[in-house]
Design a protein around this motif. Structure first.
Motif, mmCIF file in Angstrom:
data_model
loop_
_atom_site.group_PDB
_atom_site.id
_atom_site.type_symbol
_atom_site.label_atom_id
_atom_site.label_comp_id
_atom_site.label_asym_id
_atom_site.label_seq_id
_atom_site.Cartn_x
_atom_site.Cartn_y
_atom_site.Cartn_z
ATOM 1 N N ASN A 1 77.615 -11.281 -14.290
ATOM 2 C CA ASN A 1 76.983 -10.334 -13.375
ATOM 3 C C ASN A 1 76.111 -11.049 -12.354
ATOM 4 O O ASN A 1 75.856 -10.525 -11.270
ATOM 5 C CB ASN A 1 76.126 -9.321 -14.153
ATOM 6 C CG ASN A 1 76.975 -8.228 -14.784
ATOM 7 O OD1 ASN A 1 77.961 -7.798 -14.204
ATOM 8 N ND2 ASN A 1 76.590 -7.795 -15.964
ATOM 9 N N TYR B 1 76.219 -0.695 -12.833
ATOM 10 C CA TYR B 1 77.120 -1.245 -11.822
ATOM 11 C C TYR B 1 78.392 -0.399 -11.721
ATOM 12 O O TYR B 1 78.895 -0.147 -10.608
ATOM 13 C CB TYR B 1 77.463 -2.693 -12.166
ATOM 14 C CG TYR B 1 78.284 -3.388 -11.104
ATOM 15 C CD1 TYR B 1 77.815 -3.486 -9.792
ATOM 16 C CD2 TYR B 1 79.520 -3.952 -11.400
ATOM 17 C CE1 TYR B 1 78.562 -4.122 -8.807
ATOM 18 C CE2 TYR B 1 80.270 -4.592 -10.426
ATOM 19 C CZ TYR B 1 79.785 -4.672 -9.131
ATOM 20 O OH TYR B 1 80.530 -5.300 -8.160
ATOM 21 N N ASN B 2 78.910 0.034 -12.863
ATOM 22 C CA ASN B 2 80.102 0.893 -12.834
ATOM 23 C C ASN B 2 79.819 2.211 -12.120
ATOM 24 O O ASN B 2 80.653 2.723 -11.373
ATOM 25 C CB ASN B 2 80.590 1.155 -14.257
ATOM 26 C CG ASN B 2 81.240 -0.062 -14.882
ATOM 27 O OD1 ASN B 2 81.762 -0.922 -14.181
ATOM 28 N ND2 ASN B 2 81.210 -0.150 -16.200
ATOM 29 N N LYS C 1 85.311 -10.038 -8.023
ATOM 30 C CA LYS C 1 86.547 -9.350 -8.422
ATOM 31 C C LYS C 1 86.528 -7.868 -8.078
ATOM 32 O O LYS C 1 87.574 -7.258 -7.898
ATOM 33 C CB LYS C 1 86.781 -9.516 -9.930
ATOM 34 C CG LYS C 1 86.979 -10.954 -10.368
ATOM 35 C CD LYS C 1 87.507 -11.033 -11.785
ATOM 36 C CE LYS C 1 86.573 -10.414 -12.800
ATOM 37 N NZ LYS C 1 87.067 -10.571 -14.187
ATOM 38 N N THR C 2 85.351 -7.282 -8.019
ATOM 39 C CA THR C 2 85.266 -5.824 -7.884
ATOM 40 C C THR C 2 84.863 -5.336 -6.502
ATOM 41 O O THR C 2 85.103 -4.179 -6.168
ATOM 42 C CB THR C 2 84.264 -5.267 -8.905
ATOM 43 O OG1 THR C 2 82.999 -5.926 -8.746
ATOM 44 C CG2 THR C 2 84.754 -5.465 -10.324
ATOM 45 N N THR D 1 85.095 -10.924 -18.557
ATOM 46 C CA THR D 1 84.753 -9.842 -17.609
ATOM 47 C C THR D 1 84.124 -10.376 -16.338
ATOM 48 O O THR D 1 84.179 -9.709 -15.297
ATOM 49 C CB THR D 1 83.785 -8.845 -18.261
ATOM 50 O OG1 THR D 1 82.602 -9.535 -18.674
ATOM 51 C CG2 THR D 1 84.422 -8.186 -19.471
ATOM 52 N N GLY D 2 83.511 -11.556 -16.406
ATOM 53 C CA GLY D 2 82.840 -12.133 -15.249
ATOM 54 C C GLY D 2 81.329 -12.027 -15.364
ATOM 55 O O GLY D 2 80.803 -11.060 -15.907
ATOM 56 N N ASP E 1 76.001 -3.216 -16.911
ATOM 57 C CA ASP E 1 77.411 -2.813 -16.772
ATOM 58 C C ASP E 1 77.521 -1.341 -16.417
ATOM 59 O O ASP E 1 78.284 -0.949 -15.524
ATOM 60 C CB ASP E 1 78.175 -3.087 -18.076
ATOM 61 C CG ASP E 1 78.371 -4.573 -18.330
ATOM 62 O OD1 ASP E 1 78.134 -5.364 -17.395
ATOM 63 O OD2 ASP E 1 78.743 -4.922 -19.459
ATOM 64 N N ASN F 1 83.650 -17.393 -12.290
ATOM 65 C CA ASN F 1 84.177 -16.033 -12.448
ATOM 66 C C ASN F 1 83.024 -15.026 -12.413
ATOM 67 O O ASN F 1 82.458 -14.667 -13.442
ATOM 68 C CB ASN F 1 84.940 -15.929 -13.773
ATOM 69 C CG ASN F 1 85.529 -14.537 -13.973
ATOM 70 O OD1 ASN F 1 85.763 -13.806 -13.027
ATOM 71 N ND2 ASN F 1 85.777 -14.183 -15.232
ATOM 72 N N TYR F 2 82.685 -14.578 -11.233
ATOM 73 C CA TYR F 2 81.624 -13.589 -11.064
ATOM 74 C C TYR F 2 82.243 -12.210 -10.849
ATOM 75 O O TYR F 2 83.208 -12.066 -10.082
ATOM 76 C CB TYR F 2 80.719 -13.952 -9.889
ATOM 77 C CG TYR F 2 79.797 -15.113 -10.189
ATOM 78 C CD1 TYR F 2 78.544 -14.888 -10.734
ATOM 79 C CD2 TYR F 2 80.195 -16.425 -9.944
ATOM 80 C CE1 TYR F 2 77.693 -15.954 -11.034
ATOM 81 C CE2 TYR F 2 79.363 -17.504 -10.239
ATOM 82 C CZ TYR F 2 78.116 -17.252 -10.787
ATOM 83 O OH TYR F 2 77.289 -18.301 -11.088
ATOM 84 N N ARG F 3 81.690 -11.243 -11.536
ATOM 85 C CA ARG F 3 82.239 -9.882 -11.486
ATOM 86 C C ARG F 3 82.295 -9.348 -10.056
ATOM 87 O O ARG F 3 83.268 -8.705 -9.654
ATOM 88 C CB ARG F 3 81.401 -8.953 -12.368
ATOM 89 C CG ARG F 3 81.710 -7.493 -12.165
ATOM 90 C CD ARG F 3 80.912 -6.619 -13.081
ATOM 91 N NE ARG F 3 81.488 -6.581 -14.404
ATOM 92 C CZ ARG F 3 81.037 -5.800 -15.378
ATOM 93 N NH1 ARG F 3 79.997 -5.035 -15.176
ATOM 94 N NH2 ARG F 3 81.601 -5.800 -16.553
#
Length: 510
Positions: free
Chosen positions: A405, A497-498, A463-464, A402-403, A494, A458-460
């Motif tokens: 945070n 952040y979502n 990607k987002t 997922t990456g 999570d 791989n940091y979230r």
């Protein structure tokens, strides 16, 4: 020969039937969702547009339950609301089907009224019960000439008033409520409804999506309705099922914490392999009895409304207390499993006997075995370390996918891997050969995984966060994630952040 139904039948259908005052909320909610289902079927509204509003006005001692379902037309309202035990609902379709649930509030207030209208009519019908007069007529020696029918006629009034043609609703109103029954305690009512009603899972209980997906694949759609509660219409809060990820547990060492590590599913089938029910339960460390009574026990649901209590399935576990160590739900799908009038159990028939056997053979046996295995592992340092290693590896792999945070979270993952590797290394050589083999394999996996984590970028946020953000804005968002991960568990981060991303997508970046 003329047959007369005695007036005391009514007492049996009220106080005698519903000996727990809060049961009236369940009865009124299940009637409301049945009405909403019809409204949705007739395309009068969608589930998302549906609404059940519960007001607990403890100062005025008034309770109301309002829904925006189909309602009842003026021509049928009087007969529908005054007929006792006479309903055209079917148990295979509706939650309430015996025609007595609306009587649930009669014993706990001085006046009970039902107000309803349907779309297209310019009237509303109000049927009112004088509960105080009813209690007087039910005193032995008072009004002995009355039958059930004449008592109903003596204590009820029907009024028809003007209403807007676009309106459609049903309102239950209890006035001068008996506060001894604790129906006016808002917090207690919230706790009760959160366990009983067909509510959605909270967003931060992210296993809810997994549960819905698995059950939908089996043809089980979990009916969920927006239910709001408060002291006034201006101060309403939406209710959710109480399930959460961190569990307070009463163990030998006192109250400790367990985590929901995953979800296990099970099926209850009959002798011919036909499904009677589908269920789930949360896998955890099974350290002891769940301290929060709103969570403990696998709850039986029909139409997503609770049948019985948290302890209904306890007799089917190898040790009845083990049901209190686990949280979960069992959704009934067989039309032959019919709730009894009090909805505290099912009618006894051949299908119910097979249901009992099925519960014993599946979850009753499975959870009991897991609890005993967990207990042995807690008393076996080697087994405990190996199980913990599996959990740490799984968490690290999930975060890699997922990456991260934040850089803090990446560092914490590396520290966790190193810490569990040290625990594995101190497992003595005298353990069984298969344990030694597991130890070696786990250390090798941790070494490889640790190297991957160290090299990963791989940091979230990368990607987002979309490209239309400036570098300064991206740094602010990343800084926010750094602060969150230092102060909250990953599940909370999570969820927050979502919500943050959804807020941006919904309202636009300013």
């Amino acid at each position: 020969m003329e047959i007369s139904i005695g007036k005391f039948t009514l007492e049996s259908l009220t106080t005698g039937m519903y000996n727990e005052p809060e049961s009236c909320f369940r009865e009124y909610i299940q009637n409301a969702v049945d009405s909403i289902d019809v409204a949705v079927q007739e395309k009068l509204l969608t589930i998302e547009e549906s609404r059940i509003e519960i007001i607990i006005d403890d100062e005025r001692k008034v309770i109301s339950v309002k829904d925006n379902g189909i309602g009842i037309c003026g021509n049928n309202a009087r007969k529908t609301l005054l007929d006792i035990g006479n309903s055209n609902k079917l148990h295979t379709v509706n939650r309430g089907f015996r025609g007595i649930g609306r009587l649930g509030g009669l014993s706990y207030c001085r006046q009970l009224s039902f107000c309803t209208t349907v779309k297209g009519e310019d009237i509303k019908t109000i049927v009112t019960f004088d509960c105080e007069k009813l209690r007087e007529l039910l005193i032995p020696g008072q009004g002995d000439e009355h039958t059930l029918q004449s008592v109903i006629e003596a204590v009820t009034t029907v009024n028809v008033l003007e209403e807007q043609e676009a309106a459609h609703y049903f309102i239950v109103k209890m006035e001068d409520v008996d506060d001894i029954a604790s129906l006016l305690d808002l917090d207690m009512v919230k706790d009760y409804i959160s366990q009983v009603a067909p509510l959605p899972y909270r967003k931060n209980f992210y296993w809810g999506g997994t549960i819905r997906q698995d059950l939908e694949a089996k043809g089980v759609l979990i009916a969920e309705y927006p239910i709001f509660i408060g002291r006034s219409f201006e101060h309403l809060t939406q209710l959710y099922k109480p399930y959460k990820l961190t569990l307070d547990v009463s163990a030998r060492a006192g109250v400790t914490k367990d985590e929901v590590n995953g979800i296990s599913f099970f099926n209850v089938i009959d002798d011919e392999g036909v499904a009677l029910a589908y269920g789930w339960y949360a896998d955890s460390e099974f350290s002891g009895t769940l301290a929060d009574e709103r969570l403990s026990g696998i709850r039986v649901r029909l139409g997503n409304i609770l049948i019985g209590t948290a302890k209904t399935l306890s007799p089917y576990f190898k040790e009845s207390r083990f049901n209190g160590w686990v949280l979960g739900e069992l959704y009934i799908v067989s039309p032959n499993l019919i709730p009894n009038a009090r909805r505290d159990d099912f009618e006894r028939n051949d299908t119910f006997a097979q249901f009992e056997n099925g519960v014993r053979a599946t979850v009753g046996s499975e959870v009991s075995d897991k609890i005993r295995a967990a207990s042995k592992a807690r008393n076996n340092p080697a087994a405990k370390a190996i199980k913990k290693a599996g959990k740490v590896i799984s968490q690290a792999e999930t975060i890699l996918t997922t990456g991260f945070n934040s850089s803090f979270e990446k560092e914490q993952v590396i520290k966790d891997l190193e810490a569990i590797k040290r625990e594995l290394r101190i497992i003595p050589k005298s353990v069984a050969p298969e344990v030694t083999q597991q130890k070696v394999q786990l250390i090798q996996t941790i070494d490889e995984l640790g190297e991957t984590v160290t090299q990963s970028v791989n940091y979230r946020a990368k990607k987002t966060i979309t490209s239309d953000f400036s570098k300064a804005e991206k740094k602010i968002i990343q800084a926010m994630l750094e602060v969150l991960t230092r102060n909250f568990a990953r599940e909370t981060v999570d969820s927050l952040y979502n919500e943050f991303l959804n807020e941006i997508k919904t309202k636009g970046k300013k």
